[in-house]
Design an enzyme around this catalytic site. Structure first.
Site, PDB file in Angstrom:
ATOM      1  N   ARG A 121     -25.053 110.648  88.404  1.00  0.00           N
ATOM      2  CA  ARG A 121     -24.601 111.890  89.044  1.00  0.00           C
ATOM      3  C   ARG A 121     -24.436 113.010  87.994  1.00  0.00           C
ATOM      4  NH1 ARG A 121     -20.852 115.728  88.677  1.00  0.00           N
ATOM      5  NH2 ARG A 121     -19.324 114.165  88.109  1.00  0.00           N
ATOM      6  N   ASP A 122     -23.472 112.869  87.119  1.00  0.00           N
ATOM      7  CA  ASP A 122     -23.158 113.951  86.186  1.00  0.00           C
ATOM      8  C   ASP A 122     -24.293 114.192  85.198  1.00  0.00           C
ATOM      9  OD1 ASP A 122     -21.662 115.944  85.068  1.00  0.00           O
ATOM     10  OD2 ASP A 122     -19.970 114.698  84.500  1.00  0.00           O
ATOM     11  N   HIS A 157     -12.316 111.784  81.768  1.00  0.00           N
ATOM     12  CA  HIS A 157     -13.738 112.163  81.841  1.00  0.00           C
ATOM     13  C   HIS A 157     -13.993 113.222  80.762  1.00  0.00           C
ATOM     14  CE1 HIS A 157     -17.414 113.222  84.327  1.00  0.00           C
ATOM     15  NE2 HIS A 157     -17.236 114.387  83.732  1.00  0.00           N
ATOM     16  N   HIS A 191     -16.586 115.355  78.168  1.00  0.00           N
ATOM     17  CA  HIS A 191     -17.917 115.784  77.728  1.00  0.00           C
ATOM     18  C   HIS A 191     -17.875 115.912  76.212  1.00  0.00           C
ATOM     19  CE1 HIS A 191     -20.142 116.786  81.515  1.00  0.00           C
ATOM     20  NE2 HIS A 191     -18.955 116.454  81.962  1.00  0.00           N
ATOM     21  N   CYS A 200     -23.097 120.942  81.932  1.00  0.00           N
ATOM     22  CA  CYS A 200     -22.304 121.536  82.997  1.00  0.00           C
ATOM     23  C   CYS A 200     -22.863 122.935  83.194  1.00  0.00           C
ATOM     24  CB  CYS A 200     -20.822 121.590  82.613  1.00  0.00           C
ATOM     25  SG  CYS A 200     -19.810 122.367  83.881  1.00  0.00           S
ATOM     26  N   ASN A 235     -21.656 113.813  79.013  1.00  0.00           N
ATOM     27  CA  ASN A 235     -20.502 112.950  78.758  1.00  0.00           C
ATOM     28  C   ASN A 235     -20.755 112.150  77.487  1.00  0.00           C
ATOM     29  OD1 ASN A 235     -20.764 113.049  81.966  1.00  0.00           O
ATOM     30  ND2 ASN A 235     -18.641 112.867  81.368  1.00  0.00           N
TER      31      ASN A 235
HETATM   32 ZN    ZN Z   1     -18.600 115.997  83.996  1.00  0.00          ZN
END
Ligand code: ZN
Length: 318
Positions: free
Chosen positions: A17-18, A209, A211, A242, A251
């Protein structure tokens, strides 16, 4: 003196996802399914499969429904998805997704500019999602992005973050992620905030979470572990970014976190070699190198081998 460390952690692979939502190349549902099935086979306890948001806004995630239908569910693995509103819960229910995650920005100015309400007001509006999720038997969690700093505010006061936590608890969400999408967190701050949150909200299931925008991601994870946190997100090969944050990186690379844990004797339940193979596969699919130390240098233990006699004779070691 030695580090105070937790014995085991629970890692969520957020790469599908990210990571992938920030890639130019859009993978097919079949490719995503292959990656996710290989992750569950490698032992990942939690995988963020995709998001149920507008396909116009995030075309990379348009086929999350098909991916959920295609994966082989492994017993004990939690497959979760990011949602933005109650429509996301409907889509989750329709394709058998049993865990969803909401998000709000901790930046008051960011939230006011985008949504014309404060972060806590946004969270209060999630009550409908919680009701729908409960009715459908879907677990629901919440995330607070920019919890450690934002490009639009001088600082994010901890009391503002607590206000959002209170708002999540008020609508019945007790699993909460503190997210550093802007990559501005640093270890002593992480330790202090996590310690404070544990103390004030001992019943919340916390996630972190990070980055790795400024190279502090893994140090922040270690600081979180020292504060007693045990749930962390990471992304295969470190893919991601992002779209709202200038210069944002992905991440922390999953394999870098696994390697650190393996060296320190912190259990993850994940096979590092298999995880590295998945990360190599994703790099092949997206067609560019990523910020992964392990993919570049390999495991420390792989370097340890018998040295042929005389090989380093006369070499100066500096
Ligand atoms: Zn993120």
């Amino acid at each position: 003196m030695s580090l105070k460390l937790v014995k085991a952690i629970r890692l969520c692979e957020v790469g599908p996802r990210d990571g992938l939502q920030n890639e130019k190349i859009i993978l097919t549902a079949e490719q995503k399914i292959e990656l996710i099935d290989r992750m569950s086979e490698a032992g990942f306890p939690v995988i963020e499969v995709g998001s149920f948001v507008s396909p116009k806004a995030v075309p990379q995630m348009a086929d999350t429904d098909a991916v959920f239908r295609g994966i082989t569910r492994r017993e004990g693995v939690e497959y979760r998805a990011l949602i933005a509103n109650a429509r996301g819960v409907d889509r989750a229910a329709a394709c058998g997704c049993t865990k969803v995650k909401l998000n709000v920005s901790a930046s008051v100015s960011h939230n006011l500019a985008n949504l014309n309400c404060t972060p806590a007001q946004s969270v209060a509006g999630f009550a409908e999602c919680v009701e729908k999720a409960r009715a459908a038997g879907i677990g629901i969690s919440g995330s607070i992005s920019m919890a450690f700093g934002s490009p639009w505010d001088k600082e994010i006061p901890v009391r503002d973050v607590k206000r959002i936590v209170d708002a999540y608890l008020a609508v019945g969400i007790e699993e909460i992620s503190l997210s550093d999408a802007s990559g501005m967190a640093f270890p002593t701050q992480v330790y202090d905030i996590c310690t404070e949150m544990q103390h004030c909200y001992p019943n919340v299931s916390w996630w972190l979470h990070f980055h790795n925008t400024r190279g502090l991601g893994i140090a922040n994870i270690l600081a979180g572990m020292q504060a007693g946190f045990t749930r962390f997100d990471a992304s295969f090969a470190g893919v991601g970014g992002c779209p709202f944050v200038p210069g944002a990186a992905g991440n922390v690379a999953t394999e870098d976190v696994l390697h650190m844990c393996e060296e320190m004797g912190v259990a993850t339940g994940i096979d590092l070699d298999k995880a590295m193979a998945v990360s190599r596969r994703i790099v092949g699919l997206i067609g560019h190198t990523t910020d992964s130390y392990l993919l570049r240098a390999g495991k420390s233990r792989d370097l340890i081998r018998e040295l042929p006699t005389g090989q380093i004779k006369n070499q100066t070691q500096i």
